[in-house]
Design a protein around this motif. Structure first.
Motif, PDB file in Angstrom:
ATOM      1  N   PRO A   1       5.105   2.409   6.433  1.00 15.71           N
ATOM      2  CA  PRO A   1       4.149   1.451   6.966  1.00 15.71           C
ATOM      3  C   PRO A   1       4.770   0.547   8.025  1.00 15.71           C
ATOM      4  CG  PRO A   1       4.540   1.050   4.618  1.00 15.71           C
ATOM      5  CD  PRO A   1       5.355   2.225   5.022  1.00 15.71           C
TER       6      PRO A   1
ATOM      7  N   ARG B   1       0.193  -1.799   6.221  1.00 16.47           N
ATOM      8  CA  ARG B   1       0.807  -2.436   5.057  1.00 16.47           C
ATOM      9  C   ARG B   1       2.167  -3.006   5.423  1.00 16.47           C
ATOM     10  NH1 ARG B   1       1.621   1.822   0.842  1.00 16.47           N
ATOM     11  NH2 ARG B   1       2.202   2.957   2.711  1.00 16.47           N
TER      12      ARG B   1
ATOM     13  N   HIS C   1       4.188  -3.028  -0.138  1.00 15.20           N
ATOM     14  CA  HIS C   1       2.885  -3.467  -0.647  1.00 15.20           C
ATOM     15  C   HIS C   1       1.879  -2.323  -0.591  1.00 15.20           C
ATOM     16  CE1 HIS C   1       4.056  -7.808   0.416  1.00 15.20           C
ATOM     17  NE2 HIS C   1       4.126  -7.661  -0.890  1.00 15.20           N
ATOM     18  N   ARG C   2       1.053  -2.259  -1.603  1.00 14.41           N
ATOM     19  CA  ARG C   2       0.013  -1.231  -1.654  1.00 14.41           C
ATOM     20  C   ARG C   2      -1.331  -1.783  -1.186  1.00 14.41           C
ATOM     21  NH1 ARG C   2       1.184   3.403  -4.508  1.00 14.41           N
ATOM     22  NH2 ARG C   2       3.242   3.417  -5.454  1.00 14.41           N
ATOM     23  N   THR C   3      -1.362  -3.052  -0.851  1.00 12.73           N
ATOM     24  CA  THR C   3      -2.589  -3.711  -0.410  1.00 12.73           C
ATOM     25  C   THR C   3      -2.320  -4.424   0.912  1.00 12.73           C
ATOM     26  OG1 THR C   3      -2.028  -5.734  -1.611  1.00 12.73           O
ATOM     27  CG2 THR C   3      -3.365  -4.100  -2.797  1.00 12.73           C
ATOM     28  N   ILE C   4      -3.408  -4.845   1.565  1.00 17.36           N
ATOM     29  CA  ILE C   4      -3.259  -5.688   2.750  1.00 17.36           C
ATOM     30  C   ILE C   4      -4.117  -6.936   2.562  1.00 17.36           C
ATOM     31  CG2 ILE C   4      -2.603  -3.867   4.365  1.00 17.36           C
ATOM     32  CD1 ILE C   4      -5.428  -3.759   5.384  1.00 17.36           C
TER      33      ILE C   4
ATOM     34  N   ARG D   1      -6.674  -9.740  -1.376  1.00 17.07           N
ATOM     35  CA  ARG D   1      -6.066  -8.515  -0.845  1.00 17.07           C
ATOM     36  C   ARG D   1      -7.027  -7.349  -1.056  1.00 17.07           C
ATOM     37  NH1 ARG D   1      -0.980  -9.638   0.646  1.00 17.07           N
ATOM     38  NH2 ARG D   1      -0.327  -7.477   0.840  1.00 17.07           N
TER      39      ARG D   1
END
Length: 185
Positions: free
Chosen positions: A42, A96, A100-103, A137
């Motif tokens: 990412p 990302r 992190h798996r989220t934004i 998020r």
């Protein structure tokens, strides 16, 4: 002597695009062209990925790169649905930070209008809902589901095609509930 960087971060790509004169600000074409390079992590493109991608795309000059980025081949609005889904997913994954798996929802507010390319009648109302939401998020599932939701579900207040017992993420269910509640006089 200054050491050459081997990683091109997302922010660096924006600076490079501006300095090269390709375009004055980032667009969906920037994300589409980055996707064509095949980055594996990412928010960054390794020098090796850049070089391999440029060779694969046969872009060996700034003029060719400009034509590619500004041309139809790099315009996500011209993509078929499957290719567009891949582009839309890539936009999230590339944005990302680190592992992190989220934004963050603020980033979603900036990215969604660029990534959705006018393919959603829900874009404006969803972004207003998200801004007021307690959600901080957004997950990849929520991001990709928004695109599917946009394809399958009609505009408010009717939301044609929406099934209350469907398998939409809670965020989209809350969005529909909120807009339906707002429509009640």
């Amino acid at each position: 002597m200054r050491k050459r960087r081997t990683v091109w971060a997302w922010r660096g790509s924006v600076v490079c695009v501006r300095r090269s004169g390709l375009i004055p600000r980032p667009t969906s074409g920037c994300s589409a062209s980055a996707g064509g390079l095949g980055p594996k992590k990412p928010s960054m493109i390794l020098r090796e990925e850049w070089n391999e991608g440029m060779c694969r795309l046969r872009l060996d000059s700034l003029d060719k790169l400009k034509k590619f980025v500004l041309g139809d081949s790099c315009d996500p609005t011209n993509l078929e649905q499957k290719q567009f889904r891949d582009f839309f997913k890539f936009t999230f994954l590339f944005s990302r930070e680190g592992t992190h798996r989220t934004i963050e929802k603020d980033l979603v507010a900036d990215l969604l209008p660029i990534a959705i390319c006018g393919r959603s009648c829900h874009e404006e109302t969803f972004l207003k809902f998200l801004e007021a939401s307690s959600t901080t998020r957004v997950t990849l599932d929520q991001w990709c589901s928004f695109l599917e939701f946009s394809v399958k579900v009609g505009a408010a207040p009717g939301f044609e095609g929406y099934e209350e017992d469907g398998a939409w993420p809670l965020l989209l269910d809350e969005y529909v509930e909120q807009l339906k509640a707002d429509a009640v006089p």
